[in-house]
Structures are given as structure tokens and as C-alpha cells.
Design a protein around this motif. Sequence first.
Motif, mmCIF file in Angstrom:
data_model
loop_
_atom_site.group_PDB
_atom_site.id
_atom_site.type_symbol
_atom_site.label_atom_id
_atom_site.label_comp_id
_atom_site.label_asym_id
_atom_site.label_seq_id
_atom_site.Cartn_x
_atom_site.Cartn_y
_atom_site.Cartn_z
ATOM 1 N N PRO A 98 18.929 8.122 17.587
ATOM 2 C CA PRO A 98 20.069 7.371 18.114
ATOM 3 C C PRO A 98 19.707 6.407 19.232
ATOM 4 C CG PRO A 98 20.127 9.644 18.879
ATOM 5 C CD PRO A 98 19.068 9.562 17.824
ATOM 6 N N GLN A 99 18.652 6.697 19.982
ATOM 7 C CA GLN A 99 18.186 5.814 21.050
ATOM 8 C C GLN A 99 16.804 5.245 20.764
ATOM 9 O OE1 GLN A 99 18.898 9.006 24.138
ATOM 10 N NE2 GLN A 99 19.746 7.259 25.236
ATOM 11 N N GLY A 100 16.298 5.495 19.579
ATOM 12 C CA GLY A 100 14.942 5.077 19.250
ATOM 13 C C GLY A 100 14.878 4.442 17.887
ATOM 14 N N ILE A 101 13.708 4.557 17.256
ATOM 15 C CA ILE A 101 13.511 3.935 15.953
ATOM 16 C C ILE A 101 12.342 4.599 15.239
ATOM 17 C CG2 ILE A 101 11.928 2.159 16.801
ATOM 18 C CD1 ILE A 101 13.339 0.185 14.872
ATOM 19 N N LEU A 102 12.462 4.676 13.933
ATOM 20 C CA LEU A 102 11.361 5.023 13.045
ATOM 21 C C LEU A 102 11.307 3.951 11.972
ATOM 22 C CD1 LEU A 102 9.210 6.872 11.674
ATOM 23 C CD2 LEU A 102 11.111 8.025 10.534
ATOM 24 N N ALA A 103 10.159 3.323 11.813
ATOM 25 C CA ALA A 103 9.943 2.348 10.751
ATOM 26 C C ALA A 103 8.672 2.749 10.027
ATOM 27 C CB ALA A 103 9.816 0.936 11.310
ATOM 28 N N ALA A 104 8.753 2.896 8.726
ATOM 29 C CA ALA A 104 7.600 3.431 8.000
ATOM 30 C C ALA A 104 7.580 2.937 6.566
ATOM 31 C CB ALA A 104 7.626 4.962 8.015
ATOM 32 N N ALA A 105 6.373 2.884 6.002
ATOM 33 C CA ALA A 105 6.255 2.647 4.569
ATOM 34 C C ALA A 105 7.059 3.716 3.843
ATOM 35 C CB ALA A 105 4.786 2.710 4.164
ATOM 36 N N PRO A 106 7.780 3.353 2.784
ATOM 37 C CA PRO A 106 8.652 4.327 2.119
ATOM 38 C C PRO A 106 7.950 5.604 1.697
ATOM 39 C CG PRO A 106 9.165 2.118 1.356
ATOM 40 C CD PRO A 106 7.937 1.996 2.215
ATOM 41 N N SER A 107 6.679 5.529 1.336
ATOM 42 C CA SER A 107 5.966 6.716 0.860
ATOM 43 C C SER A 107 5.723 7.747 1.947
ATOM 44 C CB SER A 107 4.630 6.301 0.236
ATOM 45 O OG SER A 107 3.825 5.606 1.178
ATOM 46 N N VAL A 108 5.779 7.344 3.218
ATOM 47 C CA VAL A 108 5.548 8.306 4.305
ATOM 48 C C VAL A 108 6.788 8.516 5.167
ATOM 49 C CG1 VAL A 108 3.099 7.749 4.384
ATOM 50 C CG2 VAL A 108 4.665 6.606 5.953
ATOM 51 N N ALA A 109 7.855 7.778 4.919
ATOM 52 C CA ALA A 109 9.017 7.829 5.806
ATOM 53 C C ALA A 109 9.637 9.218 5.861
ATOM 54 C CB ALA A 109 10.053 6.790 5.368
ATOM 55 N N LEU B 227 -0.629 14.649 15.428
ATOM 56 C CA LEU B 227 -2.030 14.256 15.269
ATOM 57 C C LEU B 227 -2.752 14.998 14.145
ATOM 58 C CD1 LEU B 227 -3.172 13.617 18.940
ATOM 59 C CD2 LEU B 227 -3.315 12.013 17.036
ATOM 60 N N PRO B 228 -2.550 16.302 13.966
ATOM 61 C CA PRO B 228 -3.241 16.964 12.852
ATOM 62 C C PRO B 228 -2.710 16.562 11.480
ATOM 63 C CG PRO B 228 -2.520 18.539 14.523
ATOM 64 C CD PRO B 228 -1.810 17.253 14.811
ATOM 65 N N ALA B 229 -1.547 15.915 11.441
ATOM 66 C CA ALA B 229 -0.882 15.650 10.162
ATOM 67 C C ALA B 229 -1.123 14.251 9.626
ATOM 68 C CB ALA B 229 0.621 15.890 10.310
ATOM 69 N N VAL B 230 -1.729 13.353 10.424
ATOM 70 C CA VAL B 230 -1.877 11.954 10.014
ATOM 71 C C VAL B 230 -3.338 11.520 10.128
ATOM 72 C CG1 VAL B 230 0.478 11.402 10.735
ATOM 73 C CG2 VAL B 230 -1.418 11.059 12.351
ATOM 74 N N ARG B 231 -3.629 10.338 9.579
ATOM 75 C CA ARG B 231 -4.998 9.819 9.679
ATOM 76 C C ARG B 231 -5.376 9.549 11.118
ATOM 77 N NH1 ARG B 231 -6.330 5.388 5.610
ATOM 78 N NH2 ARG B 231 -7.546 7.038 4.606
ATOM 79 N N ASP B 232 -4.513 8.825 11.843
ATOM 80 C CA ASP B 232 -4.798 8.523 13.244
ATOM 81 C C ASP B 232 -3.545 7.940 13.885
ATOM 82 O OD1 ASP B 232 -6.260 8.450 15.559
ATOM 83 O OD2 ASP B 232 -7.865 7.191 14.762
ATOM 84 N N ARG C 258 0.836 -1.199 0.000
ATOM 85 C CA ARG C 258 0.000 0.000 0.000
ATOM 86 C C ARG C 258 0.875 1.254 0.000
ATOM 87 N NH1 ARG C 258 -2.599 -0.956 4.246
ATOM 88 N NH2 ARG C 258 -1.522 0.376 5.722
ATOM 89 N N GLN C 259 0.583 2.165 -0.907
ATOM 90 C CA GLN C 259 1.234 3.465 -0.933
ATOM 91 C C GLN C 259 0.259 4.484 -0.348
ATOM 92 O OE1 GLN C 259 4.473 4.035 -1.981
ATOM 93 N NE2 GLN C 259 4.544 1.797 -2.073
ATOM 94 N N THR C 260 0.729 5.271 0.586
ATOM 95 C CA THR C 260 -0.154 6.240 1.218
ATOM 96 C C THR C 260 0.599 7.531 1.457
ATOM 97 O OG1 THR C 260 -1.726 6.556 3.034
ATOM 98 C CG2 THR C 260 0.390 5.544 3.588
ATOM 99 N N ARG C 261 -0.144 8.570 1.726
ATOM 100 C CA ARG C 261 0.445 9.858 2.076
ATOM 101 C C ARG C 261 0.451 10.007 3.586
ATOM 102 N NH1 ARG C 261 -2.896 13.620 1.192
ATOM 103 N NH2 ARG C 261 -4.709 12.274 0.896
ATOM 104 N N GLY D 222 1.475 -4.465 7.120
ATOM 105 C CA GLY D 222 0.562 -3.502 6.520
ATOM 106 C C GLY D 222 -0.646 -3.129 7.350
ATOM 107 N N THR D 223 -0.686 -3.548 8.625
ATOM 108 C CA THR D 223 -1.802 -3.154 9.478
ATOM 109 C C THR D 223 -1.538 -1.818 10.170
ATOM 110 O OG1 THR D 223 -0.924 -4.584 11.231
ATOM 111 C CG2 THR D 223 -2.639 -5.497 9.817
ATOM 112 N N ALA D 224 -0.409 -1.215 9.876
ATOM 113 C CA ALA D 224 -0.096 0.166 10.228
ATOM 114 C C ALA D 224 0.894 0.669 9.189
ATOM 115 C CB ALA D 224 0.496 0.284 11.633
ATOM 116 N N ASP D 225 0.992 1.982 9.078
ATOM 117 C CA ASP D 225 1.889 2.565 8.080
ATOM 118 C C ASP D 225 3.222 2.993 8.667
ATOM 119 O OD1 ASP D 225 0.059 2.480 5.790
ATOM 120 O OD2 ASP D 225 -1.116 3.918 6.965
ATOM 121 N N ALA D 226 3.296 3.184 9.977
ATOM 122 C CA ALA D 226 4.542 3.646 10.585
ATOM 123 C C ALA D 226 4.517 3.392 12.089
ATOM 124 C CB ALA D 226 4.765 5.137 10.318
#
Length: 277
Positions: free
Chosen positions: A254-265, A194-199, A163-166, A216-220
Motif C-alpha cells: 500500500p505504501q510501496g511497489i513490486l514490479a517484476a517479470a510475470p514469471s517471478v512476480a 537472498l537464499p531464494a534468488v540469483r542476486d 526473458r522468462q526466469t525462475r 530487462g537489466t533486472a528481473d524485479a
Amino acid sequence: MPAPLNPVDLRELAVRLAIAAGEELLARQRSLSIDAAGVETKSSASDPVSAADRASEKLITDGLTAARPDDGLLGEEGASRPSNTGLTWVIDPLDGTVNYLYGRPDWCVSIAVEDEDGALAGVVHQPRSGTTWSAVRGAGAYRADTTPYQTIWYGGLRLGLKRQTRLATALVCTGFSYLPERRAEQAAVLQDLLPAVRDLRRGGSAALDLCSVADGTADAYYEHVIQPWDVAAGGLIAREAGAAVVRGAGTAFPQGILAAAPSVAAPLHELLTRRSV
């Protein structure tokens, strides 16, 4: 000469131990609650640890010691052993302890094995659903919805982000610290997010949140400060499924993580790094 290292064998060992630990945890959950005897706290009064956490870790480390006595160990509940092989097992014996003690389903067992380049193989097993996610570096990520470990590699579903999403339509997962002062800082980030994402979702298990990105049950999923055992396996699974993963020294997490679909990363990364937390 020793036999060449086979990462699939390491993953299969992790699967067997994660399922065994999950069965132990399920048996113990029937007699536990958030206010049960034997439940203690760690970083704060809202950060519990139970005898079940420790029993799960012992089962896993005993199994690893029997199978691979020269590998290193790093476990949430204190398991620690230096490595003589270049491999270290990173163990979260019960990720989502609060959920577990309240009788909620979103808890899991997470096991990864790392070499000098990071996670080589990883497994996340959710006992209440019987779902197991697994990955080997460079060989893809898989999900199996039945518990016998034999189904994971041959019968499991290979994961890939389709899924590609914004950012505006992205479902984003996160977690919160158990320290009140950090929670206040995290709340400030939410004002922008919160104002910038679906939920937004807060499931209570970093490992399961990372697997939700993978399947794919979440985008990020993001968290600015997280322990290595929380994300070692899930981070590999998300990356092998095709997610963009930002983690470690020299990154914005550096002490955390971000994992996201490439289209929203990229836009999510930019938004989350506007504030220092």
C-alpha cells in the motif's frame, strides 16, 4: 471547445523538461560533493538534499507552469499546487541524491503526469548516460540512448519483457530506508530473500531500478515504503513494458511497489509478504 488531450504531447513536454533539468544537474555536479556547503538533510542524517535538487525542481515546475498553468503539481522538494484540469505532475527532480553527491552515475530525473486512473505518461532521464525511458498508458514503453527528445517516440527502442526466469535465477533490485529502525526491518526480509534468488542489487534510485525491470537489466524491484514521486514514472514504464506491478491501497504494497517479470512476480510477492515491514 479545447483541443482533445493528447498524452503523447504530455510525455514530450516531460521529456524536454527532464533533459533540461538533467543538463542543469550535470553542470552543478562538478562543484558538489557529499560534504559541500548547501547540502542539508531531510528524514535522517543520511538523507541529503542539495541546492541542485531544488534548482532542478524549479526548472521543471517553471516549465510546467508556463505550458500548463492549471495542472496540479506534486514535487519531492515541496512543489505543490491543486489541479483544475484533473491532471497532476508528480516530480522527482533528482532521484539518487546520494549517488549524485558522491559522483556516481546512477541518478536521474523522473516526471509523471497522473489523472484519476493513475499515471498517464512518464519519463525517466539519466543524464550521465543520456538514456531516457518513457511511456504513455496503453501505448507501450520506450528507451532511447541519445538525448535529443525527438528520438524518444519515433527512434527509441520499444521495450518488452522477453526473458522468462525462475525466482531462483532472478536478479532483484531493492532500496533501503534512511531511518535506522526501518533498515533493521528490511534486513530481516533479506534473510528470506537472498537464499531464494540469483542476486540482489541496491542501486540507489527507485526510478532507475524500475526502468531496469522494463528493459530487462533486472528481473524485479521491490520496496515496501516509497514516496509517490520515486515510482510514478518508473512504475508506468515497467507496466507498459510488460512487468507485473503491485502498488497502492488494497494491495500488499500500500505504501510501496513490486514490479517484476510475470514469471517471478507471484513467488516473489509471496516471499516478500511473509514478513510485515
